[in-house]
Scaffold this motif. Structure first.
Motif, PDB file in Angstrom:
ATOM      1  N   LEU A 194       0.826  -1.190   0.000  1.00  0.00           N
ATOM      2  CA  LEU A 194       0.000   0.000   0.000  1.00  0.00           C
ATOM      3  C   LEU A 194       0.869   1.252   0.000  1.00  0.00           C
ATOM      4  CD1 LEU A 194      -2.784  -0.981   2.569  1.00  0.00           C
ATOM      5  CD2 LEU A 194      -2.880  -1.056   0.063  1.00  0.00           C
ATOM      6  N   MET A 195       0.453   2.237  -0.791  1.00  0.00           N
ATOM      7  CA  MET A 195       1.158   3.520  -0.816  1.00  0.00           C
ATOM      8  C   MET A 195       0.467   4.475   0.164  1.00  0.00           C
ATOM      9  SD  MET A 195       1.518   6.331  -3.881  1.00  0.00           S
ATOM     10  CE  MET A 195       2.346   5.247  -5.011  1.00  0.00           C
ATOM     11  N   LYS A 196       1.286   5.175   0.929  1.00  0.00           N
ATOM     12  CA  LYS A 196       0.750   6.185   1.836  1.00  0.00           C
ATOM     13  C   LYS A 196       0.808   7.545   1.154  1.00  0.00           C
ATOM     14  CE  LYS A 196       1.263   8.213   6.436  1.00  0.00           C
ATOM     15  NZ  LYS A 196      -0.200   8.165   6.632  1.00  0.00           N
ATOM     16  N   TRP A 197      -0.326   8.200   1.084  1.00  0.00           N
ATOM     17  CA  TRP A 197      -0.438   9.498   0.407  1.00  0.00           C
ATOM     18  C   TRP A 197      -0.335  10.610   1.449  1.00  0.00           C
ATOM     19  CZ3 TRP A 197      -0.383  11.083  -4.497  1.00  0.00           C
ATOM     20  CH2 TRP A 197      -0.844  12.361  -4.816  1.00  0.00           C
ATOM     21  N   ASP A 198       0.644  11.492   1.254  1.00  0.00           N
ATOM     22  CA  ASP A 198       0.861  12.577   2.204  1.00  0.00           C
ATOM     23  C   ASP A 198       1.045  13.888   1.451  1.00  0.00           C
ATOM     24  OD1 ASP A 198       1.382  14.119   4.405  1.00  0.00           O
ATOM     25  OD2 ASP A 198       3.433  13.389   4.706  1.00  0.00           O
ATOM     26  N   VAL A 199      -0.060  14.449   1.010  1.00  0.00           N
ATOM     27  CA  VAL A 199      -0.050  15.758   0.335  1.00  0.00           C
ATOM     28  C   VAL A 199      -1.069  16.611   1.078  1.00  0.00           C
ATOM     29  CG1 VAL A 199      -0.330  17.013  -1.825  1.00  0.00           C
ATOM     30  CG2 VAL A 199       0.499  14.653  -1.855  1.00  0.00           C
ATOM     31  N   ARG A 200      -0.579  17.357   2.054  1.00  0.00           N
ATOM     32  CA  ARG A 200      -1.481  18.079   2.954  1.00  0.00           C
ATOM     33  C   ARG A 200      -1.995  19.377   2.357  1.00  0.00           C
ATOM     34  NH1 ARG A 200       2.106  16.976   8.472  1.00  0.00           N
ATOM     35  NH2 ARG A 200       2.044  14.690   8.268  1.00  0.00           N
ATOM     36  N   ASN A 201      -1.177  19.978   1.518  1.00  0.00           N
ATOM     37  CA  ASN A 201      -1.616  21.223   0.882  1.00  0.00           C
ATOM     38  C   ASN A 201      -2.242  20.871  -0.464  1.00  0.00           C
ATOM     39  OD1 ASN A 201      -1.890  23.722  -0.399  1.00  0.00           O
ATOM     40  ND2 ASN A 201      -0.066  24.545   0.619  1.00  0.00           N
ATOM     41  N   LYS A 202      -3.542  21.044  -0.573  1.00  0.00           N
ATOM     42  CA  LYS A 202      -4.270  20.609  -1.765  1.00  0.00           C
ATOM     43  C   LYS A 202      -4.038  21.510  -2.977  1.00  0.00           C
ATOM     44  CE  LYS A 202      -7.800  18.195   0.844  1.00  0.00           C
ATOM     45  NZ  LYS A 202      -9.248  17.999   1.109  1.00  0.00           N
ATOM     46  N   THR A 203      -3.257  22.547  -2.822  1.00  0.00           N
ATOM     47  CA  THR A 203      -2.964  23.419  -3.965  1.00  0.00           C
ATOM     48  C   THR A 203      -1.733  22.958  -4.743  1.00  0.00           C
ATOM     49  OG1 THR A 203      -1.577  24.918  -2.661  1.00  0.00           O
ATOM     50  CG2 THR A 203      -3.951  25.371  -2.734  1.00  0.00           C
ATOM     51  N   PHE A 204      -0.953  22.023  -4.146  1.00  0.00           N
ATOM     52  CA  PHE A 204       0.300  21.610  -4.777  1.00  0.00           C
ATOM     53  C   PHE A 204       0.077  20.912  -6.129  1.00  0.00           C
ATOM     54  CE2 PHE A 204       2.664  21.311  -0.458  1.00  0.00           C
ATOM     55  CZ  PHE A 204       2.824  22.679  -0.465  1.00  0.00           C
ATOM     56  N   LEU A 205      -1.031  20.188  -6.274  1.00  0.00           N
ATOM     57  CA  LEU A 205      -1.324  19.480  -7.524  1.00  0.00           C
ATOM     58  C   LEU A 205      -2.629  19.983  -8.144  1.00  0.00           C
ATOM     59  CD1 LEU A 205      -0.420  15.852  -6.379  1.00  0.00           C
ATOM     60  CD2 LEU A 205       0.993  17.403  -7.714  1.00  0.00           C
ATOM     61  N   SER A 206      -2.896  21.223  -7.910  1.00  0.00           N
ATOM     62  CA  SER A 206      -4.200  21.775  -8.306  1.00  0.00           C
ATOM     63  C   SER A 206      -4.342  22.015  -9.803  1.00  0.00           C
ATOM     64  CB  SER A 206      -4.442  23.098  -7.552  1.00  0.00           C
ATOM     65  OG  SER A 206      -3.422  24.042  -7.883  1.00  0.00           O
ATOM     66  N   ARG A 207      -3.221  21.881 -10.546  1.00  0.00           N
ATOM     67  CA  ARG A 207      -3.298  22.102 -11.995  1.00  0.00           C
ATOM     68  C   ARG A 207      -3.367  20.788 -12.792  1.00  0.00           C
ATOM     69  NH1 ARG A 207       0.035  26.099 -10.059  1.00  0.00           N
ATOM     70  NH2 ARG A 207      -0.537  28.246 -10.612  1.00  0.00           N
ATOM     71  N   VAL A 208      -3.334  19.685 -12.118  1.00  0.00           N
ATOM     72  CA  VAL A 208      -3.364  18.394 -12.815  1.00  0.00           C
ATOM     73  C   VAL A 208      -4.724  18.198 -13.475  1.00  0.00           C
ATOM     74  CG1 VAL A 208      -3.260  15.891 -12.540  1.00  0.00           C
ATOM     75  CG2 VAL A 208      -1.660  17.356 -11.311  1.00  0.00           C
ATOM     76  N   SER A 209      -4.687  17.992 -14.807  1.00  0.00           N
ATOM     77  CA  SER A 209      -5.930  17.772 -15.539  1.00  0.00           C
ATOM     78  C   SER A 209      -6.099  16.324 -15.981  1.00  0.00           C
ATOM     79  CB  SER A 209      -5.977  18.693 -16.770  1.00  0.00           C
ATOM     80  OG  SER A 209      -4.875  18.436 -17.624  1.00  0.00           O
TER      81      SER A 209
END
Length: 882
Positions: free
Chosen positions: A253-268
Motif C-alpha cells: 500500500l502507498m501512503k499518500w501525504d499531500v497536505r496542501n491541496k494546492t500543490f497538484l491543483s493544476r493536474v488535468s
C-alpha cells in the motif's frame, strides 16, 4: 678545305631545369592517384529521404560509410555493444539518432560531442548500467532523450549538464531506486517538460529531495514503482498537468501525504491504474485534484471501484473516464449515476456480458463510448438513451445479429465500430437513424448479404469498411445511398460477381479496395466502374484477372476513370500465363501508379502506355517478360520509379533508348543481368537509387566500368552493392564483385597523359643534349651508314677506278705533300692522285666528296702526323677508308 675543322663542345643550356620539371610532373601525377574519393555504395545500409536506415542488419559496430549529409540515422535492432568516440564525428547535421534494441553497454566519453544538431536520441532497450561524467557532452540542442529499459543504477552529477534544451526524458524501466538520482538528472534541465521514470524500483518520494528542480515539468510518470510513501511538502510541480502515479505489481500500500491541496491543483489528467492505497488515501488524492481534473484513468483497480467512480464523477470538471481491465462483467443501473458531466467513457477489456438498460441514463453528455473487447452478444439497449453520443465502439465482442432497433435515436452518431464480431447479415432498417454517421467499421465479421442496408439513410458516410467478410456478389444499386462515400474497403471477401450498376451513386468515391477476391476479367468488361467518376485509387490485387491476348478490347474496363491515379492488378493463385490488352489502360490520362506485379505476364505491347502520359511509378516485377521495347516507355517520359525485379529479362539495354531522363528509382533484383554497361547508366541522368541485388554478374572487364561507378559516383545509391556476387566465370563464382581487381581492364587517361607528357619532355631533353654534344658524331654516323650502303651496293661491280690513290692529309702538311709526295708518285710513278684542294667538286658536301674520292680510288694514302691525329675530319676520312 682540309680535314682540320674542329667541333663546338659548348654545354647544352637548361638541361638541369628540364630534369627538375620532369620530376615535378611525375610527383604531381602520383599525388592525383592517391586522393581518396567517397562513394555512395553503402555496405550495410540504405539512404531514404536523407535517412540512413540500418535496421536489423546484425551490425556489431556503427558503419563508417554513412554520407555526412544525412539528417537521421536508424541503427535499431542490431548487435552493437559499444559506441566509440569516432562513430558519429562525421555527421554534423544529424538531427535524429535511433539506437534502440542493441546491446550497448559502454559509450565512450565524447561519443556525441560532434552531434551539435541532434534533437532526438533513442537508447531504449540496451544494456547501459551507468551514465558517466559528461556522457552527453555536445548535445546542446537535444530536445528528446529516451533511455528506457536499460539497467541504469548510477548517474553521474554532470551526465546531463550539456542538455540545457531537453524537453522530454524517458528513463523508465531502469534501476535508479532513489529519487535523489532523479534529482541529479533534472537539476541540469531547466526546460524539461516531460519526465517518465516508471518502474525504477523507487520506494519513496519526498518533495524535499527535488528542491530547485525543473519548474516547467508538465508531464510526470511515476507509475509501476513500489512507492511506500508519497510525500509532498513543497510545490515542486507548479505546472504539472499530466500525472501518472499508477501502482506496481507488488502488494504494497502507498501512503499518500499531500497536505496542501494546492500543490497538484493544476493536474488535468490523472492515471491511478492499479494503485494500491487505502480508500481514504485515494479519496484524499482525488480531492487534491478536484478543481482541475478532466481525465481520469482507473484501470485494473482491485477494490472500491464503485465508490471511486462516484467520487471521481463528483468532480465537476471531470469529463473522461477510463476503466479498463476491471472485470466488471455486469454494468448496473447505478454505477454511473453521478457521472453527469462525463463525455468519454472507456470500458474496454472488462469481460462485460450484460449492461442494464438504464446503466447510461445519467450520461446525457456522453460523446464517446467504448465497449470493445468484451463479451456482449448483442447491441446493449442502454446505448439508445444517449442522445449526444458521437462515437460508439462495440468491436471484438460476440454480437451475431443486428436488429432494426439497435441504433434507435442515434442521430448524432458519427463513428460506429462493429468489427471482429459474428454478424452474418445486415437488414435494410438496421442503420435507419444514423443520418450523421461518417465512419462505419464492419470488417472481420461473417456478412454474406447486405440486404439493401446501404441503399439509403447515409447522407454523410465517408468511410465504409466491409473487408474480411463473406460477400460473394455486389448487386445493382447496393451502395446507392452513399453519395458522400470516399473510401470503400471490400478486400478479402469472396466476391466473384459485380453486377452492372453495382457502384451507382458512388460519385464521390476516391478509394476502393477489392483485392483478395474472386473477380475475373469478364466482370471488368461490363463497365462496372463507369459510375466512379472521381475514383483516385483502385486495388484489384490477388484476383484472377487474366487475358489471353494483347489484342485491343472492344470496351476498355477503365475508360471513364480519367481521374484515377493508382491502379493495382497483381494476381495470386491464378494458373496460366497472361497478356494485357493493348488498350487495357485506355482513359487513364491521370494515372500516376500502375502495379502489375506477379500477373504471370509474358509481354507488354509497345502501345500499352499511350494512354497514361502522367505515369510516375511502374511495377512489372515477378513476371516472365523476355523483352521490353524502348518504344514502350516513349509515352511515359515522367516515369520516376521502375520495378523490374524477378523477370526473365537478361539485360537493361532497353533503357538506353527509352529516354527516361526523370527516372530516379530503379529496382531490378534477382534477374539474369550479367553486365551493366556505361550506356545504360548514362541514359538515366536523374537516377538516385538503384537496386541490383541478386543478379548473376560476370566478374570480368565487361563490368569494370560498373565497379568504378559504384565506388566513385556521388549521386546514385547502389543498394547492397558490397554483397553483389560473381556468377561467371566458374572459378570466381561466389566471390564478391567489388573485391574484383580491374587494374588490368581500365585504360587510365590521366596515366596516359602523364606518360605522354613525360616522354615528350624526356625526348626534348635528349634532343637538346644530343644537339649540343653529339651532333657531329651523329652526322658522321649517318654518312658512315650511307657509305656502308654504297659499299654493299657497289662492291661486286667492276667499274674502273678514276684515281690510283686518294691522299688523306691535314692542311698543315699540305706543303710536304705538294713538294715531296706529289712529284714522286705522279711524276716518277705516273699515278693519278686525288687531292681535296684540287679534285673535290665545289658546292658538294664535304662528306660526299670524301666518300666519292675514296670509292673512286684504288687505294687511300694517309699522311700521318700529330696534327693529322688531332683533326676530327682526318679521323673520319681514315675510318671511311677502312
Amino acid at each position: 678545305m682540309g680535314c682540320g675543322v674542329k667541333e663546338d663542345k659548348t654545354t647544352a643550356p637548361g638541361g638541369r631545369k628540364y630534369f627538375e620539371l620532369i620530376v615535378f610532373l611525375f610527383l604531381l601525377n602520383i599525388i592525383s592517384f592517391v586522393v581518396p574519393i567517397t562513394g555512395f555504395a553503402l555496405k550495410t545500409c540504405r539512404i531514404s529521404y536523407n535517412i540512413a536506415i540500418c535496421v536489423r542488419n546484425d551490425l556489431r559496430a556503427v558503419p563508417r560509410d554513412i554520407p555526412s549529409t544525412v539528417e537521421a540515422f536508424d541503427l535499431s535492432s542490431n548487435k552493437i555493444s559499444r559506441i566509440q568516440e569516432s562513430d558519429f564525428k562525421h555527421l554534423p547535421v544529424l538531427t535524429q539518432l535511433d539506437l534502440n534494441r542493441n546491446y550497448i553497454s559502454q559509450i565512450e566519453s565524447g561519443a556525441f560531442a560532434n552531434l551539435t544538431s541532434l534533437k532526438r536520441l533513442n537508447l531504449n532497450n540496451n544494456k547501459l548500467t551507468e551514465l558517466g561524467e559528461d556522457l552527453f557532452h555536445g548535445l546542446s540542442n537535444l530536445t528528446e532523450l529516451r533511455i528506457m529499459s536499460n539497467h541504469i543504477k548510477a548517474v553521474a552529477s554532470t551526465s546531463f549538464k550539456s542538455m540545457t534544451r531537453l524537453k522530454l526524458l524517458d528513463i523508465s524501466h531502469n534501476k535508479l531506486q532513489h529519487i535523489t538520482k532523479v534529482h541529479s538528472i533534472i537539476q541540469h534541465l531547466p526546460h524539461l517538460r516531460e519526465l517518465y521514470i516508471k518502474n525504477n524500483n523507487l520506494t519513496t518520494f519526498h518533495s524535499w529531495e527535488l528542491t530547485n528542480s525543473s519548474l516547467e515539468l508538465k508531464y510526470v510518470d511515476l507509475s509501476q514503482n513500489p512507492i511506500s510513501v508519497f510525500s509532498v511538502t513543497a510545490d515542486v510541480f507548479p505546472n504539472l498537468t499530466w500525472f501518472n502515479i499508477g501502482g506496481s505489481p507488488r502488494k504494497q500500500l502507498m501512503k499518500w501525504d499531500v497536505r496542501n491541496k494546492t500543490f497538484l491543483s493544476r493536474v488535468s489528467t490523472l492515471d491511478i491504474s492499479g494503485l494500491q492505497m487505502t480508500f481514504d488515501d485515494i479519496k484524499s488524492l482525488l480531492e487534491t485534484v478536484n478543481s482541475s481534473l478532466t481525465s481520469l484513468r482507473m484501470n485494473a483497480m482491485k477494490q472500491h471501484l464503485p465508490a471511486l467512480i462516484n467520487i471521481s464523477c463528483s468532480i465537476p470538471t471531470m469529463s473522461t473516464l477510463q476503466l479498463r481491465y476491471n472485470k466488471l462483467r455486469f454494468v448496473s443501473s447505478g454505477l454511473f449515476k453521478l457521472c453527469i458531466n462525463v463525455t468519454e467513457l472507456d470500458l474496454t477489456e472488462n469481460k462485460i456480458r450484460n449492461i442494464h438498460d438504464s446503466a447510461f441514463r445519467s450520461l446525457q453528455r456522453l460523446r464517446i463510448l467504448s465497449l470493445s473487447h468484451n463479451r456482449l452478444s448483442s447491441v446493449p439497449a442502454a446505448t439508445r438513451n444517449l442522445p449526444t453520443l458521437g462515437e460508439l465502439d462495440l468491436s471484438s465482442n460476440n454480437i451475431s445479429k443486428l436488429g432494426c432497433d439497435d441504433f434507435t435515436n442515434q442521430t448524432m452518431l458519427r463513428q460506429l465500430s462493429l468489427y471482429q464480431n459474428s454478424v452474418s447479415a445486415l437488414s435494410e432498417c438496421v442503420f435507419k437513424d444514423l443520418i450523421r454517421l461518417q465512419v462505419l467499421k464492419l470488417q472481420t465479421n461473417r456478412i454474406s448479404n447486405l440486404n439493401g442496408a446501404f441503399q439509403k439513410y447515409f447522407p454523410k458516410l465517408t468511410k465504409l469498411y466491409l473487408n474480411k467478410n463473406e460477400l460473394m456478389a455486389i448487386k445493382q444499386g447496393e451502395f446507392r445511398g452513399l453519395q458522400s462515400l470516399q473510401n470503400l474497403s471490400l478486400h478479402e471477401n469472396k466476391i466473384d460477381t459485380l453486377e452492372n450498376g453495382c457502384f451507382i451513386g458512388l460519385t464521390n468515391l476516391t478509394d476502393i479496395l477489392l483485392q483478395k477476391n474472386h473477380i475475373k476479367e469478364n466482370e471488368l468488361n461490363k463497365g462496372v466502374f463507369n459510375d466512379l467518376i472521381n475514383l483516385r485509387r483502385l486495388d484489384l490485387r490477388d484476383n484472377c484477372i487474366k487475358y489471353n491476348s494483347s489484342s485491343a478490347l472492344p470496351y476498355a474496363p477503365f475508360s471513364q476513370l480519367f481521374r484515377l491515379e493508382t491502379l493495382a492488378i497483381p494476381l495470386q493463385h491464378c494458373k496460366g500465363k497472361s497478356h494485357l490488352p493493348r488498350n487495357f489502360l485506355q482513359g487513364l490520362t491521370n494515372l500516376l501508379v500502375f502495379n502489375a506485379r506477379n500477373i504471370q505476364l509474358l509481354s507488354l505491347h509497345k502501345d500499352m502506355f499511350n494512354y497514361t502520359p502522367q505515369l510516375q511509378t511502374l511495377d512489372i516485377s515477378s513476371n516472365e517478360l523476355m523483352d521490353l521495347s524502348p518504344e514502350l516507355f516513349s509515352p511515359i517520359q515522367n516515369l520516376q520509379s521502375l520495378y523490374v525485379s524477378r523477370t526473365s529479362l537478361r539485360s537493361l539495354n532497353y533503357l538506353t533508348d527509352a529516354n527516361l531522363t526523370k527516372l530516379q528509382f530503379l529496382q531490378a533484383r534477382k534477374n539474369q543481368y550479367s553486365v551493366i554497361s556505361e550506356e545504360i547508366i548514362q541514359s538515366l541522368p536523374a537516377l538516385v537509387y538503384v537496386d541490383l541485388q541478386g543478379n548473376s554478374f560476370t566478374c570480368g572487364c565487361d563490368n569494370a566500368w560498373l565497379l568504378k561507378w559504384i565506388v566513385n559516383n556521388n549521386q546514385t545509391q547502389v543498394f547492397d552493392a558490397y554483397n553483389f556476387e560473381c556468377n561467371y566465370p566458374v572459378n570466381l563464382k561466389g566471390k564478391k564483385l567489388l573485391d574484383l581487381s580491374i587494374q588490368s581492364c581500365s585504360v587510365d587517361i590521366e596515366f596516359i597523359y602523364f606518360i605522354s607528357t613525360t616522354c615528350t619532355i624526356l625526348l626534348s631533353m635528349v634532343v637538346s643534349f644530343t644537339y649540343h654534344f653529339l651532333r657531329w658524331h651523329l652526322a658522321y654516323a649517318y654518312y658512315l651508314f650511307l657509305a656502308f650502303l654504297f659499299d654493299t651496293k657497289h662492291k661486286n661491280k667492276q667499274a674502273p677506278n678514276q684515281y690510283d690513290a686518294f691522299i688523306s692529309y691535314n692542311t698543315h702538311d699540305e706543303p710536304w705533300v705538294i713538294r715531296e709526295l706529289l712529284p714522286k708518285l705522279e711524276g716518277e710513278q705516273g699515278w693519278r692522285l686525288c687531292l681535296h684542294h684540287r679534285d673535290f667538286e665545289p658546292g658538294k658536301p664535304i662528306v660526299d666528296n670524301i666518300t666519292d674520292a675514296i670509292y673512286g680510288s684504288r687505294k687511300t694514302i694517309c699522311v700521318i702526323s700529330r696534327r693529322y691525329l688531332d683533326s676530327e675530319w682526318c679521323s673520319r676520312e681514315i675510318q671511311v677508308a677502312r
